[in-house]
Scaffold this motif. Sequence first.
Motif, PDB file in Angstrom:
ATOM      1  N   GLN A  37      82.725  48.370  50.713  1.00 50.96           N
ATOM      2  CA  GLN A  37      82.768  47.832  49.365  1.00 50.96           C
ATOM      3  C   GLN A  37      82.681  46.310  49.393  1.00 50.96           C
ATOM      4  N   LYS A  38      82.576  45.697  48.214  1.00 51.88           N
ATOM      5  CA  LYS A  38      82.390  44.249  48.140  1.00 51.88           C
ATOM      6  C   LYS A  38      83.597  43.512  48.718  1.00 51.88           C
ATOM      7  N   PRO A  39      83.381  42.299  49.254  1.00 52.15           N
ATOM      8  CA  PRO A  39      84.467  41.553  49.872  1.00 52.15           C
ATOM      9  C   PRO A  39      85.627  41.317  48.909  1.00 52.15           C
ATOM     10  N   ALA A  40      86.840  41.357  49.474  1.00 52.84           N
ATOM     11  CA  ALA A  40      88.036  41.055  48.688  1.00 52.84           C
ATOM     12  C   ALA A  40      88.415  39.592  48.870  1.00 52.84           C
ATOM     13  N   ALA A  41      89.121  39.068  47.891  1.00 50.07           N
ATOM     14  CA  ALA A  41      89.520  37.657  47.926  1.00 50.07           C
ATOM     15  C   ALA A  41      90.819  37.515  48.698  1.00 50.07           C
ATOM     16  N   LEU A  42      90.755  37.676  50.028  1.00 52.15           N
ATOM     17  CA  LEU A  42      91.939  37.506  50.858  1.00 52.15           C
ATOM     18  C   LEU A  42      92.166  36.030  51.159  1.00 52.15           C
ATOM     19  N   LEU A  43      93.399  35.696  51.477  1.00 53.17           N
ATOM     20  CA  LEU A  43      93.709  34.312  51.828  1.00 53.17           C
ATOM     21  C   LEU A  43      92.937  33.902  53.073  1.00 53.17           C
ATOM     22  N   SER A  44      92.557  32.633  53.128  1.00 54.33           N
ATOM     23  CA  SER A  44      91.901  32.094  54.317  1.00 54.33           C
ATOM     24  C   SER A  44      92.133  30.593  54.357  1.00 54.33           C
ATOM     25  N   GLY A  45      91.735  29.976  55.462  1.00 55.90           N
ATOM     26  CA  GLY A  45      91.794  28.526  55.585  1.00 55.90           C
ATOM     27  C   GLY A  45      93.186  27.953  55.394  1.00 55.90           C
ATOM     28  N   ASP A  46      93.245  26.826  54.699  1.00 55.53           N
ATOM     29  CA  ASP A  46      94.516  26.126  54.515  1.00 55.53           C
ATOM     30  C   ASP A  46      95.535  26.975  53.761  1.00 55.53           C
ATOM     31  N   ALA A  47      95.058  27.770  52.825  1.00 61.06           N
ATOM     32  CA  ALA A  47      95.981  28.608  52.051  1.00 61.06           C
ATOM     33  C   ALA A  47      96.656  29.640  52.951  1.00 61.06           C
ATOM     34  N   LEU A  48      95.899  30.218  53.867  1.00 60.00           N
ATOM     35  CA  LEU A  48      96.473  31.192  54.792  1.00 60.00           C
ATOM     36  C   LEU A  48      97.446  30.502  55.742  1.00 60.00           C
ATOM     37  N   ARG A  49      97.059  29.343  56.274  1.00 65.19           N
ATOM     38  CA  ARG A  49      97.947  28.620  57.185  1.00 65.19           C
ATOM     39  C   ARG A  49      99.259  28.270  56.501  1.00 65.19           C
ATOM     40  N   ALA A  50      99.186  27.816  55.276  1.00 67.41           N
ATOM     41  CA  ALA A  50     100.396  27.444  54.547  1.00 67.41           C
ATOM     42  C   ALA A  50     101.290  28.653  54.321  1.00 67.41           C
ATOM     43  N   VAL A  52     101.438  31.470  56.126  1.00 72.20           N
ATOM     44  CA  VAL A  52     102.025  31.922  57.386  1.00 72.20           C
ATOM     45  C   VAL A  52     103.188  31.021  57.780  1.00 72.20           C
ATOM     46  N   GLU A  53     103.018  29.700  57.643  1.00 74.10           N
ATOM     47  CA  GLU A  53     104.109  28.784  57.988  1.00 74.10           C
ATOM     48  C   GLU A  53     105.277  28.950  57.027  1.00 74.10           C
ATOM     49  N   ARG A  54     104.997  29.171  55.760  1.00 78.51           N
ATOM     50  CA  ARG A  54     106.083  29.388  54.798  1.00 78.51           C
ATOM     51  C   ARG A  54     106.893  30.616  55.184  1.00 78.51           C
ATOM     52  N   PHE A  55     106.188  31.700  55.523  1.00 79.60           N
ATOM     53  CA  PHE A  55     106.872  32.928  55.907  1.00 79.60           C
ATOM     54  C   PHE A  55     107.698  32.720  57.173  1.00 79.60           C
ATOM     55  N   ALA A  63     107.889  32.218  66.524  1.00 76.32           N
ATOM     56  CA  ALA A  63     106.448  32.054  66.329  1.00 76.32           C
ATOM     57  C   ALA A  63     105.875  33.290  65.666  1.00 76.32           C
ATOM     58  N   VAL A  64     104.883  33.073  64.825  1.00 74.82           N
ATOM     59  CA  VAL A  64     104.176  34.160  64.153  1.00 74.82           C
ATOM     60  C   VAL A  64     102.679  33.904  64.293  1.00 74.82           C
ATOM     61  N   SER A  65     101.943  34.955  64.597  1.00 78.41           N
ATOM     62  CA  SER A  65     100.484  34.880  64.646  1.00 78.41           C
ATOM     63  C   SER A  65      99.911  35.937  63.719  1.00 78.41           C
ATOM     64  N   VAL A  66      98.944  35.540  62.901  1.00 82.29           N
ATOM     65  CA  VAL A  66      98.291  36.453  61.966  1.00 82.29           C
ATOM     66  C   VAL A  66      96.785  36.352  62.160  1.00 82.29           C
ATOM     67  N   THR A  67      96.143  37.495  62.263  1.00 79.53           N
ATOM     68  CA  THR A  67      94.684  37.539  62.310  1.00 79.53           C
ATOM     69  C   THR A  67      94.170  38.418  61.184  1.00 79.53           C
ATOM     70  N   ILE A  68      93.201  37.903  60.451  1.00 80.29           N
ATOM     71  CA  ILE A  68      92.528  38.670  59.409  1.00 80.29           C
ATOM     72  C   ILE A  68      91.053  38.785  59.777  1.00 80.29           C
ATOM     73  N   ASN A  76      92.259  33.471  62.717  1.00 78.83           N
ATOM     74  CA  ASN A  76      93.605  33.541  63.280  1.00 78.83           C
ATOM     75  C   ASN A  76      94.400  32.298  62.901  1.00 78.83           C
ATOM     76  N   VAL A  77      95.649  32.508  62.534  1.00 82.00           N
ATOM     77  CA  VAL A  77      96.575  31.419  62.212  1.00 82.00           C
ATOM     78  C   VAL A  77      97.849  31.633  63.006  1.00 82.00           C
ATOM     79  N   VAL A  78      98.342  30.587  63.635  1.00 77.93           N
ATOM     80  CA  VAL A  78      99.613  30.655  64.355  1.00 77.93           C
ATOM     81  C   VAL A  78     100.550  29.585  63.809  1.00 77.93           C
ATOM     82  N   ALA A  79     101.846  29.865  63.883  1.00 77.43           N
ATOM     83  CA  ALA A  79     102.846  28.914  63.423  1.00 77.43           C
ATOM     84  C   ALA A  79     104.100  29.087  64.265  1.00 77.43           C
ATOM     85  N   GLY A  80     104.785  27.978  64.538  1.00 79.93           N
ATOM     86  CA  GLY A  80     106.046  28.054  65.256  1.00 79.93           C
ATOM     87  C   GLY A  80     105.936  27.580  66.694  1.00 79.93           C
ATOM     88  N   THR A  81     106.934  27.940  67.483  1.00 83.87           N
ATOM     89  CA  THR A  81     107.042  27.469  68.863  1.00 83.87           C
ATOM     90  C   THR A  81     107.131  28.633  69.840  1.00 83.87           C
TER      91      THR A  81
END
Length: 389
Positions: A37-50, A52-55, A63-68, A76-81
């Motif tokens: 189906q057509k692409p969904a408007a998932l978070l990406s870029g700076d919005a996704l990084r923000a 992930v870090e907020r969470f 540390a948290v790593s998220v890949t979409i 991929n976005v990573v945050a933490g130590t």
Amino acid sequence: MHLNYRLITACLCGMLAACGGGSNSSVPTTTPTVEVQKPAALLSGDALRAEVERFRSSNNLPAVSVTIVNQDKVENVVAGTRQANGSQNVQSTDLFQLGSLTKAATATMIGRLVEQKKIRWDTTIAEIFPAWRTQIRPEYLNVTVEQLLRHRSGLPREVNDGTIEKALPLLTGDLLADRRSLAVLLLQDAPEYPPNSKMVYSNIGYALAGLMAEVVGGDSYENLMQKEVFTPLNIKGRFGFPEDVGSNNNIGHTLVAGNWKATPAVIDPRYAFFINAAGGMNLSLADYGVFLREHLRGLQGQSNYLGLANFQLMHTPVDNYGMGWGIANVPGLGNVSIHNGTELTYYASNRVIPSKNVAVAIACNCYNEATISKLDDFADSLMQPLIPK
């Protein structure tokens, strides 16, 4: 309603309960490729990084790593130590211990051997180990590769301490021989249920499938994974724990008196050598996204890595389980594949939605039951734009 909740109620995410039934499966021959189906408007870029870090910061996680994976793009976005309260920031190349997410990779490796005609999905234990006909319970002789990968072998979930104690005097330091010695002992115990009568989650079953691959592939399970999964997909994987290779790596944590504490691996070292095929894989989540993307492509018939029929088979449920994937049919989304994994100092989980050409994976260098629930809820929140209202 959250996606994970829907799948848990379908007896999937933790894979802790049997779902019953007694059906058989075969390679689909008429199932069409997935209609994307057509692409969904998932978070990406700076919005996704923000986000992930907020969470991560709001839940005080190391540390948290998220890949979409969205329409073939892996982000991929990573945050933490790497260590709680440490000074080394986690990197996108850092490995995470993925626990039972290994299972789908093991099934994929065996799929490659199937396409090389070295083994069949219905190859039996007796065919691979004819000498075992007089050494193991007869109920196991006709258990197939597919039944092992679908948790339908009759084997229990884990190796018990008594069997490990009996195995210790037989171990020689030869990895492949020692795995077979332990397997023979395990297969001398009566099945917990008649093979192929129902689905009961079994790490031992995956260890046995890995042993069968070693025989037909002529190499160790770990080397076969390198040859058939990591190298062809151009990803960097290993087995054990990230901290095994020294400094400048992730460290696993558990929660002690409300604080995250760096914790050595808790898996029994007497048993760890046997169980890699069930839960030993380490990957960065960026590289794991490449693996998920190949499955999405494969289900659309767009992969040169493995044929459509074998991708379909791995994602076709029998009692809500494929091969390395829990699977549920979700209204508006079609079949969704999901799994989680932990060796009790890391946690990781995934969601794969072929109809949307989307997947998400999340990992933490930490483990605590309340925390993994939050991680799963967060992963679900990232998928909310896909879920029909």
